[in-house]
Design a protein around this motif. Structure first.
Motif, PDB file in Angstrom:
ATOM      1  N   THR A   1      32.458  26.047  26.919  1.00 47.48           N
ATOM      2  CA  THR A   1      33.799  26.491  27.314  1.00 47.48           C
ATOM      3  C   THR A   1      34.740  25.310  27.557  1.00 47.48           C
ATOM      4  OG1 THR A   1      33.165  26.508  29.645  1.00 47.48           O
ATOM      5  CG2 THR A   1      32.846  28.550  28.436  1.00 47.48           C
TER       6      THR A   1
ATOM      7  N   THR B   1      31.484  33.508  31.703  1.00 46.68           N
ATOM      8  CA  THR B   1      30.530  33.955  30.688  1.00 46.68           C
ATOM      9  C   THR B   1      29.388  34.690  31.388  1.00 46.68           C
ATOM     10  OG1 THR B   1      28.997  32.099  30.748  1.00 46.68           O
ATOM     11  CG2 THR B   1      30.983  31.805  29.421  1.00 46.68           C
TER      12      THR B   1
ATOM     13  N   VAL C   1      31.553  38.452  25.453  1.00 50.19           N
ATOM     14  CA  VAL C   1      30.638  37.337  25.710  1.00 50.19           C
ATOM     15  C   VAL C   1      31.255  36.393  26.746  1.00 50.19           C
ATOM     16  CG1 VAL C   1      29.346  35.438  24.650  1.00 50.19           C
ATOM     17  CG2 VAL C   1      29.748  37.525  23.357  1.00 50.19           C
ATOM     18  N   ALA C   2      32.557  36.291  26.723  1.00 51.34           N
ATOM     19  CA  ALA C   2      33.237  35.430  27.689  1.00 51.34           C
ATOM     20  C   ALA C   2      34.611  36.015  27.981  1.00 51.34           C
ATOM     21  CB  ALA C   2      33.370  34.013  27.140  1.00 51.34           C
TER      22      ALA C   2
ATOM     23  N   ILE D   1      26.816  28.329  24.901  1.00 50.52           N
ATOM     24  CA  ILE D   1      28.249  28.599  25.037  1.00 50.52           C
ATOM     25  C   ILE D   1      28.902  27.338  25.587  1.00 50.52           C
ATOM     26  CG2 ILE D   1      30.033  30.019  26.113  1.00 50.52           C
ATOM     27  CD1 ILE D   1      28.072  32.268  26.366  1.00 50.52           C
TER      28      ILE D   1
ATOM     29  N   PHE E   1      29.155  40.791  30.983  1.00 50.32           N
ATOM     30  CA  PHE E   1      29.319  39.903  29.827  1.00 50.32           C
ATOM     31  C   PHE E   1      27.915  39.650  29.287  1.00 50.32           C
ATOM     32  CE2 PHE E   1      33.174  38.846  32.211  1.00 50.32           C
ATOM     33  CZ  PHE E   1      34.126  38.849  31.207  1.00 50.32           C
TER      34      PHE E   1
ATOM     35  N   ILE F   1      30.662  29.351  20.728  1.00 50.62           N
ATOM     36  CA  ILE F   1      29.408  30.072  21.009  1.00 50.62           C
ATOM     37  C   ILE F   1      28.478  29.935  19.810  1.00 50.62           C
ATOM     38  CG2 ILE F   1      28.371  32.280  21.653  1.00 50.62           C
ATOM     39  CD1 ILE F   1      31.312  33.040  22.572  1.00 50.62           C
TER      40      ILE F   1
END
Lengths: 158, 295, 781
Positions: free
Chosen positions: C58, C72, C102-103, C56, C90, C122
């Motif tokens: 961000t 996350t 997921v986030a 992931i 999450f 992701i």
């Protein structure tokens, strides 16, 4: 994004607001004017919880852009009762317990108010046609129909 | 992808004249979307990652909200006329009742205070409720551009789902309908999943009228939606029904023919087979009703 | 059974919340104003039904102006759950359904949050997905929870690690093998029921605020403020007294706002931006995917009776499609297990009720909690068996239905009910047995009946507490932790308190919003348990307050407490006919003679209720002394017609009658019966639909149709029967969920009666009905 200055009448009050293009009437009422009686249920014009009267006619407030409102008049559920005096329609909803969770109720009242104004003595079929865009998951609807019919006998929309 | 909350950012511009529209179309073209009631447009904008940068509101253009009926030339409905305005118009109720009937089946009352005839036509949805009625009244799209005005039969206007013959510099100004044939009767029958308020699984409009020049003594126009890439008429069936005096058996055959011609695809609302059978059943039902009302 | 003190019990007093709700004043969570300090958030949801999360990133989202935080599951490994702790807040290393959070992105405006959510990158590694619960129990099925054996679980839930089975409940009663030999007639079938959504008009909304001192406040639309606090506090390691849940009016729940769904996400995001309230509001589209849904069910049912129609044996397998996480759903399979026969007296039963993980949205509580699911098949197979043994379906049910003191499937003695009376009333209401003409030549008409039972499904010992507080003017505040979802719980609480205290109903206010910082404990507003459990607590609290008042006055007058009562706000002595108004004395007490000191003081009554008599069930046989507190039973009968040209059903009448024990507020019961009949009817046509990627294809009001005002039945004939139970206030028990449990099978039975086709799979779409009719006609030709 440019903003638009609009002047409008909301429940009889003159309002002057600076609004962005993408704001809908629903959010003007709820977020700018604090009139939270109008509910957000789908933002797609399908559930009727956000119904208000625009120049006297019911509209889904999620389907009207703020900059379109310049010079228009809006009535919300907060504008129905005058000086604490419920309208016959509100009285009928209360009397018949045509309410459970209450989330659809403001929209129901606005659609039904408009119906009674354009057709003071509706049939059950008329009520169904007028309120088919107002969803309710709790009541099973019959009491709502009955309340509109009662109000049509006790004084109508106002 | 699930729809986003609220509307994405855009510039709202209200067009005051057709020149405004031409100028902006020329300047911003691809980044601009014309707006009427917005009832479908806003939903699409929430569904899509990228929206238009500009919404050009053309509701206020001269004539856009007017209904003009003349006995000789027929009916012109401004593109921004709302469906409620249309369905309560006295001239329409008398001369073009199937349009009013169709208008009353769109969405719900609140929505019809915003939704416009022009929007319903321009969206080019295969399931557009106004389409079958507009087809049987032989509606024409009146298009305006710097090159002038032109009219296009609706069959030519719709090219496919969401696709129209509008040129990049054009906008829909009105829908024009010629005077209906004398003695015409008809109706629109719509099947949805709910009794009211749903999109059409199948919708059928029929307009019938006396015509001494054909053996049947009658002619029918049949318009359908939701069962092909665009709303459509079925000329082969219409022609078949002129060949000999009408009977219930002939109407049943017409229904079978309509079913064969239709080309629905399975979607979230209905299977292909059900849609086809409903084309047959609804066509038969509206034809019978119309025939009854003509007798 | 003690009679009502002031005659309020059994009266249809007006709802406490009615004026607020018809004037737009009722406050729902999204209506609370937080000012400019408020931040907005959006969730990033999985586009895969089953995948490993590889990476992931961000950074791009965080770089956007106005973004305050991105959280996350990779920084937070907390899991939550009510009965089985299997659900991450999450997703950490794996996603198990399309739409799983997921986030989470926190930003100054919702628009920026929307844009930033698209910038969270992701990387997934897709895994094979499984959707059908019967396939998911096969050994070769992809495994959703390899760590199932390590999850904490309640001691009455039995997961099977190494499989997708999160709960396996067994009934082994009597001698099933020899019972089959005695059966003259056997019916056997498989029934399927898809997932549906609760569809409250108010979507899930939460606002969370984490103070710099670590205290957290969560405003949520919740049926379960206390259970929510408990689960989030445990999941995130927050002391219960530092987590405050405030729950204003709920815009429809139906089970969807029970437990925790998205609220923990709001808390985690708020913890990333201390000092700022963070709002998370689900769109309608998200509501269909990102909260919880009713579990799907495949049921295999075999049932047999003797030549006279007496039920002898039943063998059942229930495969509940529990979705990706079964933290709450495991108890649905359990409830379905110990009630697996439906409201019938069956001596020999073998049943296996399984909750099964699938790559669909989280299955959880919905109005009826397993009962609509199992009755869909049960109530049809009973008709099939009745037909085989040539008995009228209503007669067959009268013969076999469960009665007071019967030993039921779990070995428990049936609590007091009168199901036969319910059957009698519904059959009478629709002229059962009388053949009616259709309203048009292209229609066929038919009648059907279905009966039901349901017990409150919960842990053995869920408690309720209440406080009754007097004010100077003898008005009363009733404090409860139970929630008002529209069902009228506040009204019932006020009514009970007013009755016991002898004060006018309009002088009683139920303190709201429910706030875990001040409100007394309530387990959850679920299971139709409030009138019963909270009712008991409020009654006890009011009796406590009443006792305090009467003791003070008796002392003051030097009379016996038993000679006094309270009526219309006055303490009255039967003996001396003296009167003492309540106002002032309920706070300041009463003076002694010549003001030589005082008696009494502020009156605060406290009460609680907790069932103490529910026992364990044997894990191998499902047998025990008392599986549940009690059952509510009822019957519905439907008169309908089918349009042969379109396959559309028109329900002309629904008769709906339940045994409520004791009607505290008859009109509120009727509102449940009416709303439930339409909800039940609507549920017969509803279905969440998914594509092959597990992605929902109808998450909107356009394509997930719920009944509109135009779709209602021609007539709903509601009524109730009163057979009091021992452990309810004045004998009352709940009826909120029951009223929709058997509507779908009643419709299916009427449909069979009309057209001779049995539909074993929901939904009953016009499409399906028409094509089946068409095929039948073709075969007959």
């Amino acid at each position: 994004m440019a903003h638009h200055m609009i002047s409008l009448l909301v429940n009889g009050q003159k309002e002057k607001l600076l609004v962005p293009s993408n704001l809908t009437l629903l959010h003007v009422l709820r977020d700018m004017l604090g009139l939270t009686g109008t509910k957000n249920g789908c933002e797609a014009g399908e559930c009727g919880a956000c119904t208000v009267l625009l120049d006297g006619e019911p509209v889904n407030s999620c389907m009207v852009l703020a900059p379109e409102l310049d010079g228009r008049e809006v009535i919300t559920v907060e504008g129905l009762a005058k000086d604490g005096q419920l309208t016959p329609l509100q009285e009928a909803f209360a009397e018949l317990s045509a309410v459970q969770c209450g989330y659809c109720t403001p929209g129901m009242l606005m659609s039904a108010t408009a119906l009674l104004r354009r057709k003071p003595h509706p049939t059950q079929q008329d009520v169904q046609e007028a309120l088919v865009g107002n969803l309710c998951r709790c009541t099973g609807y019959q009491r709502i129909i009955d309340a509109v019919m009662v109000a049509s006998r006790t004084g109508g929309a106002e | 992808m699930l729809a986003r909350p609220g509307l994405p950012e855009f510039e709202y511009i209200r067009a005051g004249s057709s020149q405004d529209v031409f100028d902006l179309l020329k300047e911003k073209g691809a980044d601009l979307k014309l707006m009427l009631g917005g009832t479908d447009l806003f939903v699409q904008m929430r569904d899509r990652a990228q929206g238009p940068g500009i919404l050009l509101d053309v509701k206020g253009l001269p004539g856009m909200q007017e209904i003009d009926y003349r006995q000789r030339s027929g009916l012109t409905i401004g593109a921004a006329v709302t469906l409620n305005q249309l369905s309560t118009d006295l001239d329409l109720k008398e001369k073009y009742p199937v349009l009013c009937q169709a208008a009353d089946t769109v969405g719900n009352y609140q929505l019809r205070n915003r939704a416009t005839l022009g929007g319903n036509i321009c969206n080019a949805s295969p399931s557009a409720d106004m389409a079958p009625a507009a087809l049987v009244y032989e509606g024409e799209a009146v298009l305006e551009s710097p090159r002038g005005e032109r009219s296009l039969a609706l069959e030519q206007f719709w090219l496919g789902p969401g696709s129209t013959a509008l040129e990049g510099d054009e906008y829909l100004k009105a829908i024009h309908f010629p005077p209906p044939p004398p003695g015409a009767r008809g109706s629109y029958l719509k099947l949805g999943r709910s009794r009211m308020g749903d999109l059409a699984i199948v919708g059928v409009a029929v307009l019938g009228y006396p015509d001494k020049s054909v053996p049947a003594g009658l002619r029918f126009r049949i318009g359908l939606n939701s069962t092909a890439p665009t709303p459509y008429r079925i000329p082969a069936v219409e022609e078949f029904l002129t060949r000999e005096p009408l009977t219930e058996d002939l109407i049943s055959l017409a229904g079978e023919m309509a079913m064969e011609i239709s080309s629905p695809i399975e979607d979230v609302r209905a299977t292909e087979l059900y849609q086809k059978k409903m084309v047959r059943n609804l066509t038969v039902k509206v034809l019978k009703e119309t025939w009854e009302s003509l007798r | 059974m003690k009679i009502s003190e002031s005659g309020l019990i059994g009266q249809s007093v007006a709802r406490t919340d009615i004026i607020d709700k018809v004037t737009g004043c009722a406050v729902f969570v999204d209506d609370i104003q937080f000012g400019p300090n408020l931040l907005h958030s959006r969730l990033v949801r999985s586009p895969h039904p089953h995948a490993l999360i590889k990476k992931i990133d961000t950074s791009k989202a965080l770089a956007l102006d106005g973004v305050r935080a991105v959280v996350t599951g990779q920084e937070l490994s907390a899991r939550m759950g009510l009965y089985l702790i299997d659900r991450p807040i999450f997703a950490a290393d794996r996603v198990r359904y399309y739409g799983e959070p997921v986030a989470g992105v926190v930003a100054t405006t919702e628009e920026i949050a929307v844009q930033a959510a698209r910038l969270v990158e992701i990387e997934y590694q897709p895994l094979p997905a499984i959707y059908d619960p019967v396939e998911a129990v096969q050994p070769e099925a992809p495994l959703l929870h390899p760590d199932l054996g390590e999850y904490s679980v309640a001691n009455f839930i039995f997961p099977e690690p190494g499989t997708n089975i999160s709960e396996h409940f067994k009934i082994r009663k009597g001698d099933i093998e020899s019972a089959w030999e005695q059966c003259a007639v056997v019916a056997e079938d498989r029934f399927r029921l898809p997932s549906i959504e609760h569809v409250p008009l108010e979507t899930h909304t939460s606002i969370a605020l984490s103070e710099t001192n670590g205290e957290v406040t969560l405003w949520a639309s919740s049926q379960s403020p206390f259970a929510m606090r408990d689960m989030i506090a445990q999941g995130l390691g927050i002391p219960h007294n530092k987590l405050r849940v405030i729950a204003p009016m709920v815009g429809g729940g139906f089970g969807g706002k029970a437990g925790v769904t998205m609220e923990a996400c709001a808390v985690v995001m708020a913890q990333a931006v201390p000092g700022h309230p963070v709002k998370l509001r689900l769109t309608r589209e998200e509501e269909f995917v990102g909260t919880s849904v009713r579990q799907s069910l495949v049921s295999d049912i075999k049932v047999g009776c003797d030549k006279d129609g007496n039920l002898l044996a039943m063998e059942l397998t229930y495969y509940f499609g529990g979705g990706a996480y079964n933290d709450y759903g495991v108890n649905i399979a359990r409830a379905a297990g110990y009630s697996c026969t439906g409201p019938y007296d069956v001596p020999n039963v073998k049943a296996d009720s399984l909750c099964v993980y699938t790559n669909y949205p989280v299955g959880s509580a919905m109005r009826g909690f397993g009962m609509p699911e199992i009755h869909w098949g049960l109530e049809q197979i009973m008709d099939q068996l009745a037909e085989k043994v040539d008995l009228d379906p209503a007669e067959f049910r009268r013969l076999n239905c469960v009665r007071t003191d019967d030993e039921i499937v779990s070995g428990m003695k049936m609590t007091p009910i009168n199901l036969e009376a319910c059957i009698d009333k519904v059959t009478e209401a629709i002229d059962w047995g009388k053949e009616e003409k259709p309203t048009a030549p292209n229609k066929k008409r038919g009648k059907g009946i279905a009966i039901m039972w349901k017990a409150p499904a919960m842990p053995p010992n869920p408690g309720s507490a209440a406080v009754v507080r007097f004010n100077e003017d003898a008005t009363v505040n009733v404090e409860i932790g139970g929630q008002e979802l529209g069902q009228g719980s506040f009204t019932v609480a006020a009514q009970i308190a007013a009755d016991v205290l002898g004060v006018p109903y309009r002088k009683v206010t139920v303190s709201s919003p429910i706030d875990t910082k001040y409100s007394p404990y309530e387990w959850q507003t679920v299971a139709s348990r409030l009138t019963w459990s909270m009712g008991n607590a409020v009654k006890a609290a009011a009796e406590d307050a009443r006792k305090q008042i009467l003791e003070t006055v008796a002392d003051h007058w030097d009379e016996d407490v038993d000679d006094l009562t309270i009526k219309d706000g006055l303490v009255i002595s039967f003996k001396s006919e003296r009167e003492q108004p309540l106002d002032k004395m309920v706070i300041y007490g009463l003076p002694n003679e010549d003001f030589e000191g005082w008696k009494g003081g502020p009156v605060v009554g406290r009460g609680h209720f907790m069932p103490t008599y529910v026992t364990n069930l044997d894990p191998e046989t499902g047998q025990g002394t008392r599986a549940v507190v009690h059952y509510t039973v009822g019957a519905q009968a439907v008169d309908l017609e089918v349009d042969l040209d379109t396959g559309q059903i028109d329900v002309l009448k629904i008769a709906s009658v339940y045994d409520v024990g004791r009607a505290i507020n008859p009109d509120l019961i009727m509102t449940q019966i009416e709303g439930g009949a339409v909800h039940g009817m609507s549920s017969a046509y509803e279905s969440l639909k998914f594509n092959e990627n597990g992605e929902p294809i109808n998450p909107s009001f356009v394509d997930y149709r719920i009944a509109t005002i135009a779709d209602i039945p021609g007539k709903i004939i509601g009524d109730f029967v009163e057979t009091p139970i021992e452990d309810g206030p004045w004998g009352a028990r709940g009826v909120g969920e029951h009223v929709m449990v058997q509507t779908a099978p009643a419709i299916a039975n009427a449909l069979y009666n009309a057209v001779g086709i049995r539909f074993s799979d929901l939904p009953l779409s016009a499409d399906k009905i028409y094509l089946a009719l068409d095929e039948k006609l073709a075969q007959e030709r």
